[in-house]
Design a protein around this motif. Structure first.
Motif, PDB file in Angstrom:
ATOM      1  N   ASP A  22       7.454   3.745  -2.653  1.00  0.00           N
ATOM      2  CA  ASP A  22       6.957   2.946  -2.540  1.00  0.00           C
ATOM      3  C   ASP A  22       7.801   1.844  -2.772  1.00  0.00           C
ATOM      4  O   ASP A  22       8.148   0.690  -2.011  1.00  0.00           O
ATOM      5  CB  ASP A  22       5.592   2.551  -3.576  1.00  0.00           C
ATOM      6  CG  ASP A  22       4.503   3.315  -3.082  1.00  0.00           C
ATOM      7  OD1 ASP A  22       4.452   3.868  -1.835  1.00  0.00           O
ATOM      8  OD2 ASP A  22       3.618   3.664  -3.795  1.00  0.00           O
ATOM      9  N   LEU A  23       8.670   1.813  -3.887  1.00  0.00           N
ATOM     10  CA  LEU A  23       9.670   0.774  -4.151  1.00  0.00           C
ATOM     11  C   LEU A  23      10.625   0.738  -3.131  1.00  0.00           C
ATOM     12  O   LEU A  23      11.174  -0.384  -2.960  1.00  0.00           O
ATOM     13  CB  LEU A  23      10.259   1.136  -5.768  1.00  0.00           C
ATOM     14  CG  LEU A  23       9.428   1.061  -6.806  1.00  0.00           C
ATOM     15  CD1 LEU A  23      10.061   1.510  -8.103  1.00  0.00           C
ATOM     16  CD2 LEU A  23       8.930  -0.525  -7.006  1.00  0.00           C
ATOM     17  N   VAL A  24      11.134   1.700  -2.634  1.00  0.00           N
ATOM     18  CA  VAL A  24      12.120   1.750  -1.487  1.00  0.00           C
ATOM     19  C   VAL A  24      11.360   0.948  -0.135  1.00  0.00           C
ATOM     20  O   VAL A  24      12.011   0.020   0.421  1.00  0.00           O
ATOM     21  CB  VAL A  24      12.566   3.131  -1.198  1.00  0.00           C
ATOM     22  CG1 VAL A  24      13.573   3.187   0.093  1.00  0.00           C
ATOM     23  CG2 VAL A  24      13.331   3.581  -2.417  1.00  0.00           C
ATOM     24  N   VAL A  25      10.129   1.518   0.112  1.00  0.00           N
ATOM     25  CA  VAL A  25       9.620   1.039   1.234  1.00  0.00           C
ATOM     26  C   VAL A  25       9.113  -0.642   1.205  1.00  0.00           C
ATOM     27  O   VAL A  25       9.541  -1.152   2.146  1.00  0.00           O
ATOM     28  CB  VAL A  25       8.236   1.704   1.453  1.00  0.00           C
ATOM     29  CG1 VAL A  25       7.632   1.168   2.773  1.00  0.00           C
ATOM     30  CG2 VAL A  25       8.549   3.196   1.868  1.00  0.00           C
ATOM     31  N   THR A  26       8.995  -1.070   0.083  1.00  0.00           N
ATOM     32  CA  THR A  26       8.814  -2.522  -0.111  1.00  0.00           C
ATOM     33  C   THR A  26       9.991  -3.341  -0.155  1.00  0.00           C
ATOM     34  O   THR A  26       9.862  -4.428  -0.294  1.00  0.00           O
ATOM     35  CB  THR A  26       7.735  -2.817  -1.199  1.00  0.00           C
ATOM     36  OG1 THR A  26       8.419  -2.174  -2.502  1.00  0.00           O
ATOM     37  CG2 THR A  26       6.313  -2.009  -1.065  1.00  0.00           C
ATOM     38  N   GLY A  27      11.228  -2.620  -0.293  1.00  0.00           N
ATOM     39  CA  GLY A  27      12.429  -3.359  -0.799  1.00  0.00           C
ATOM     40  C   GLY A  27      12.860  -3.791  -1.985  1.00  0.00           C
ATOM     41  O   GLY A  27      13.624  -4.458  -2.247  1.00  0.00           O
ATOM     42  N   VAL A  28      12.020  -3.323  -2.947  1.00  0.00           N
ATOM     43  CA  VAL A  28      12.214  -3.763  -4.407  1.00  0.00           C
ATOM     44  C   VAL A  28      13.535  -3.130  -4.687  1.00  0.00           C
ATOM     45  O   VAL A  28      14.307  -3.489  -5.635  1.00  0.00           O
ATOM     46  CB  VAL A  28      11.101  -3.405  -5.178  1.00  0.00           C
ATOM     47  CG1 VAL A  28      11.272  -3.404  -6.865  1.00  0.00           C
ATOM     48  CG2 VAL A  28       9.757  -4.185  -4.761  1.00  0.00           C
ATOM     49  N   VAL A  29      13.599  -1.620  -4.383  1.00  0.00           N
ATOM     50  CA  VAL A  29      14.939  -0.780  -4.720  1.00  0.00           C
ATOM     51  C   VAL A  29      15.530  -0.437  -3.387  1.00  0.00           C
ATOM     52  O   VAL A  29      15.116  -0.300  -2.450  1.00  0.00           O
ATOM     53  CB  VAL A  29      14.703   0.392  -5.369  1.00  0.00           C
ATOM     54  CG1 VAL A  29      15.744   1.237  -5.542  1.00  0.00           C
ATOM     55  CG2 VAL A  29      13.824   0.019  -6.744  1.00  0.00           C
ATOM     56  N   ASP A  30      17.026  -0.721  -3.529  1.00  0.00           N
ATOM     57  CA  ASP A  30      17.737  -0.310  -2.383  1.00  0.00           C
ATOM     58  C   ASP A  30      18.646   0.926  -2.697  1.00  0.00           C
ATOM     59  O   ASP A  30      19.529   0.861  -3.353  1.00  0.00           O
ATOM     60  CB  ASP A  30      18.741  -1.603  -1.962  1.00  0.00           C
ATOM     61  CG  ASP A  30      19.715  -1.264  -0.802  1.00  0.00           C
ATOM     62  OD1 ASP A  30      19.506  -0.094  -0.111  1.00  0.00           O
ATOM     63  OD2 ASP A  30      20.845  -1.839  -0.563  1.00  0.00           O
ATOM     64  N   PRO A  31      18.199   2.199  -2.154  1.00  0.00           N
ATOM     65  CA  PRO A  31      18.955   3.173  -2.578  1.00  0.00           C
ATOM     66  C   PRO A  31      20.198   3.491  -2.425  1.00  0.00           C
ATOM     67  O   PRO A  31      21.135   4.059  -2.954  1.00  0.00           O
ATOM     68  CB  PRO A  31      18.038   4.597  -2.074  1.00  0.00           C
ATOM     69  CG  PRO A  31      17.334   3.846  -1.084  1.00  0.00           C
ATOM     70  CD  PRO A  31      17.204   2.254  -1.332  1.00  0.00           C
ATOM     71  N   THR A  32      20.733   2.610  -1.250  1.00  0.00           N
ATOM     72  CA  THR A  32      22.171   2.789  -0.867  1.00  0.00           C
ATOM     73  C   THR A  32      23.069   2.058  -1.923  1.00  0.00           C
ATOM     74  O   THR A  32      24.365   2.333  -1.994  1.00  0.00           O
ATOM     75  CB  THR A  32      22.208   2.022   0.514  1.00  0.00           C
ATOM     76  OG1 THR A  32      22.029   0.538   0.428  1.00  0.00           O
ATOM     77  CG2 THR A  32      21.460   2.504   1.526  1.00  0.00           C
TER      78      THR A  32
END
Length: 66
Positions: A22-32
């Motif tokens: 959810d954090l990645v999808v909403t843009g809160v966290v950028d795994p790259t």
């Protein structure tokens, strides 16, 4: 027999993965942002060995195929 006990475990993926996605999808966290090494596929074995030894600077590694 030396009365040794070895235990290994894994993190509780099922508990944390939905929230992390959810954090990645909403843009809160950028795994790259955690990818700090880029290696060629020919260096894959050495890259994984270095990562496994937990050498400094090896948090996440991407094998660039192109």
């Amino acid at each position: 027999m030396k009365n040794l006990t070895i235990k290994a475990g894994n993190c509780n993926h099922r508990r944390y993965l939905p929230r992390l996605l959810d954090l990645v999808v909403t843009g809160v966290v950028d795994p790259t942002a955690f990818i700090i090494q880029h290696e060629k596929p020919t260096a894959a074995i050495e890259a994984y060995e270095t990562f496994d030894r937990r050498e400094e600077g090896w948090l996440k590694t991407v094998l660039d195929l192109a």
